[in-house]
Design a protein around this motif. Structure first.
Motif, PDB file in Angstrom:
ATOM      1  N   LEU A  67       0.833  -1.196   0.000  1.00 26.98           N
ATOM      2  CA  LEU A  67       0.000   0.000   0.000  1.00 26.98           C
ATOM      3  C   LEU A  67       0.874   1.255   0.000  1.00 26.98           C
ATOM      4  N   ASP A  68       0.908   1.941  -1.155  1.00 27.04           N
ATOM      5  CA  ASP A  68       1.783   3.100  -1.324  1.00 27.04           C
ATOM      6  C   ASP A  68       3.153   2.780  -0.742  1.00 27.04           C
ATOM      7  N   SER A  69       3.657   1.643  -1.157  1.00 27.77           N
ATOM      8  CA  SER A  69       4.855   1.058  -0.548  1.00 27.77           C
ATOM      9  C   SER A  69       6.116   1.836  -0.895  1.00 27.77           C
ATOM     10  N   SER A  70       7.069   1.788   0.008  1.00 33.26           N
ATOM     11  CA  SER A  70       8.414   2.251  -0.317  1.00 33.26           C
ATOM     12  C   SER A  70       8.934   1.439  -1.495  1.00 33.26           C
ATOM     13  N   VAL A  71       9.680   2.086  -2.361  1.00 37.83           N
ATOM     14  CA  VAL A  71      10.232   1.398  -3.526  1.00 37.83           C
ATOM     15  C   VAL A  71      11.583   2.010  -3.849  1.00 37.83           C
ATOM     16  N   GLU A  72      12.568   1.156  -4.097  1.00 40.81           N
ATOM     17  CA  GLU A  72      13.905   1.602  -4.470  1.00 40.81           C
ATOM     18  C   GLU A  72      14.376   0.746  -5.630  1.00 40.81           C
ATOM     19  N   GLU A  73      14.609   1.401  -6.779  1.00 44.00           N
ATOM     20  CA  GLU A  73      15.019   0.657  -7.968  1.00 44.00           C
ATOM     21  C   GLU A  73      16.474   0.196  -7.884  1.00 44.00           C
ATOM     22  N   ASP A  74      17.315   0.983  -7.238  1.00 41.40           N
ATOM     23  CA  ASP A  74      18.739   0.663  -7.148  1.00 41.40           C
ATOM     24  C   ASP A  74      19.229   1.003  -5.742  1.00 41.40           C
ATOM     25  N   PRO A  75      18.840   0.194  -4.746  1.00 38.20           N
ATOM     26  CA  PRO A  75      19.175   0.549  -3.356  1.00 38.20           C
ATOM     27  C   PRO A  75      20.676   0.533  -3.097  1.00 38.20           C
ATOM     28  N   ARG A  76      21.125   1.589  -2.431  1.00 37.37           N
ATOM     29  CA  ARG A  76      22.541   1.696  -2.095  1.00 37.37           C
ATOM     30  C   ARG A  76      22.678   2.198  -0.663  1.00 37.37           C
ATOM     31  N   THR A  77      23.717   1.743  -0.005  1.00 36.20           N
ATOM     32  CA  THR A  77      24.021   2.208   1.351  1.00 36.20           C
ATOM     33  C   THR A  77      25.327   2.991   1.285  1.00 36.20           C
ATOM     34  N   LEU A  78      25.219   4.317   1.425  1.00 39.16           N
ATOM     35  CA  LEU A  78      26.388   5.171   1.265  1.00 39.16           C
ATOM     36  C   LEU A  78      27.262   5.192   2.516  1.00 39.16           C
ATOM     37  N   LEU A  79      26.649   5.055   3.687  1.00 35.46           N
ATOM     38  CA  LEU A  79      27.390   5.059   4.941  1.00 35.46           C
ATOM     39  C   LEU A  79      27.231   3.711   5.628  1.00 35.46           C
ATOM     40  N   PRO A  80      28.232   3.277   6.389  1.00 31.23           N
ATOM     41  CA  PRO A  80      28.104   2.003   7.110  1.00 31.23           C
ATOM     42  C   PRO A  80      26.885   1.999   8.019  1.00 31.23           C
ATOM     43  N   ALA A  81      26.232   0.856   8.103  1.00 34.64           N
ATOM     44  CA  ALA A  81      25.017   0.734   8.904  1.00 34.64           C
ATOM     45  C   ALA A  81      25.268   1.114  10.357  1.00 34.64           C
ATOM     46  N   ALA A  82      26.424   0.723  10.889  1.00 35.08           N
ATOM     47  CA  ALA A  82      26.726   1.023  12.292  1.00 35.08           C
ATOM     48  C   ALA A  82      26.781   2.523  12.535  1.00 35.08           C
ATOM     49  N   TRP A  83      27.289   3.295  11.568  1.00 34.09           N
ATOM     50  CA  TRP A  83      27.344   4.749  11.717  1.00 34.09           C
ATOM     51  C   TRP A  83      25.930   5.326  11.738  1.00 34.09           C
ATOM     52  N   ARG A 105       4.320  16.714 -11.618  1.00 34.80           N
ATOM     53  CA  ARG A 105       5.419  15.847 -12.038  1.00 34.80           C
ATOM     54  C   ARG A 105       5.768  14.825 -10.963  1.00 34.80           C
ATOM     55  N   GLY A 106       5.820  15.266  -9.710  1.00 39.97           N
ATOM     56  CA  GLY A 106       6.187  14.344  -8.644  1.00 39.97           C
ATOM     57  C   GLY A 106       5.180  13.228  -8.471  1.00 39.97           C
ATOM     58  N   ALA A 107       3.886  13.573  -8.525  1.00 40.36           N
ATOM     59  CA  ALA A 107       2.844  12.557  -8.365  1.00 40.36           C
ATOM     60  C   ALA A 107       2.861  11.567  -9.516  1.00 40.36           C
ATOM     61  N   LEU A 108       3.064  12.056 -10.726  1.00 37.71           N
ATOM     62  CA  LEU A 108       3.098  11.159 -11.882  1.00 37.71           C
ATOM     63  C   LEU A 108       4.331  10.263 -11.855  1.00 37.71           C
ATOM     64  N   ARG A 109       5.436  10.817 -11.377  1.00 35.71           N
ATOM     65  CA  ARG A 109       6.650  10.012 -11.260  1.00 35.71           C
ATOM     66  C   ARG A 109       6.441   8.886 -10.243  1.00 35.71           C
ATOM     67  N   TRP A 110       5.757   9.201  -9.129  1.00 37.48           N
ATOM     68  CA  TRP A 110       5.493   8.187  -8.111  1.00 37.48           C
ATOM     69  C   TRP A 110       4.578   7.099  -8.677  1.00 37.48           C
ATOM     70  N   LEU A 111       3.578   7.480  -9.446  1.00 38.40           N
ATOM     71  CA  LEU A 111       2.702   6.492 -10.091  1.00 38.40           C
ATOM     72  C   LEU A 111       3.507   5.576 -11.000  1.00 38.40           C
ATOM     73  N   ALA A 112       4.391   6.145 -11.781  1.00 36.03           N
ATOM     74  CA  ALA A 112       5.187   5.340 -12.713  1.00 36.03           C
ATOM     75  C   ALA A 112       6.082   4.360 -11.970  1.00 36.03           C
ATOM     76  N   ARG A 113       6.669   4.804 -10.866  1.00 36.11           N
ATOM     77  CA  ARG A 113       7.537   3.911 -10.088  1.00 36.11           C
ATOM     78  C   ARG A 113       6.729   2.772  -9.468  1.00 36.11           C
TER      79      ARG A 113
END
Length: 292
Positions: free
Chosen positions: A125-141, A239-247
């Protein structure tokens, strides 16, 4: 407005607040970041009236549940749902329809992939979505920073001073249909505590890790569980709403899911369009008609 009386079930050493109502096939409703069991009230009432057992629960650090001891992960939250259902006994038995809103969409998908035999369907339901998930900083930090900020915010007394007002602003900004319908006493009880602020900060610090975890599960744990992707759209051609629909539509295609738009609706679709959300949950496990 809180529906059936809640109780506490200890899972992995943490007392989880859970509300179970109705009878029939089980639906598990998992709320988004910093939200609570009562945000599902309109949907839960509709599902219970249509012959469903509705399970609403607060993750650690959310709602009335105990504080989060460890940073959450997608698989960890999937295991928590399974353990909660086990603890509920007959009330949690049988294949369930698991519904995840926002960041809990990661949890719902992980549950469907790790426990396909226990999953009748999954609704994102209006779920989080990440096409290319990346972790820039260590999880512990990130986790350490979240803990430090949570302690500082609590020590400064900000939850007691600003918690309910901050929630009201977020809810209003996340809806097309008005303000916060939650009872004031429950909002104060939850959002005046540093526990909820710390839980939300800790969970948010692990967002990129959860996204990457779900992406990996898609490769290693294919499943035939039927998915539904239901997205809120406020209307118009912004634009933002349409981009979210497309994703969201791309997510549905990736999962082979039903795709449905709730309009007008903000991010809190369950409050803006409860009847449509309930209908999507009821229809999620039904056989699909082949496309013409």
């Amino acid at each position: 407005m809180s529906g059936a009386a809640g109780r506490f079930v200890r899972v992995d050493g943490v007392p989880l607040h859970v509300v179970v109502e109705g009878s029939g096939p089980v639906c598990v409703l998992a709320a988004g970041l910093a939200m609570a069991w009562f945000d599902w009230e309109p949907v839960a009432r509709l599902l219970a009236a249509r012959g469903r057992t509705v399970v609403r629960f607060d993750r650690p650090g959310h709602g009335l549940s105990g504080p989060a001891a460890e940073p959450p992960g997608a698989a960890g939250e999937a295991h928590r749902i399974a353990a909660l259902l086990d603890a509920l006994g007959p009330a949690g038995s049988g294949p369930v329809t698991v519904v995840g809103h926002s960041i809990a969409g990661f949890h719902a998908e992980a549950f469907a992939r790790l426990y396909p035999e226990r999953t009748a369907a999954a609704v994102l339901l209006d779920s989080s979505v990440e096409e290319d998930p990346r972790t820039l900083l260590p999880a512990a930090w990130r986790t350490g920073a979240a803990r430090a900020v949570g302690r500082a915010v609590t020590a400064a007394g900000l939850p007691a001073a600003l918690g309910p007002a901050a929630r009201a602003l977020v809810v209003r900004a996340s809806r097309t249909g008005g303000g916060d319908p939650a009872p004031r006493d429950l909002v104060r009880r939850c959002y005046r505590t540093g526990r909820v602020w710390r839980g939300a900060l800790l969970e948010n610090s692990r967002y990129p890790d959860m996204a990457a975890e779900v992406a990996a599960l898609r490769e290693t744990r294919p499943t035939a569980v039927p998915f539904t992707v239901l997205v809120g759209h406020p209307g118009g051609a912004g634009r933002g709403a349409l981009r979210w629909l497309a994703r969201q539509e791309a997510l549905a295609e990736r999962l082979g899911a039903r795709f449905e738009v709730a309009e007008p609706a903000g991010h809190l679709v369950m409050l803006d369009r409860p009847h449509q959300v309930a209908r999507a949950v009821l229809e999620a496990a039904r056989p699909r008609q082949p496309r013409a």
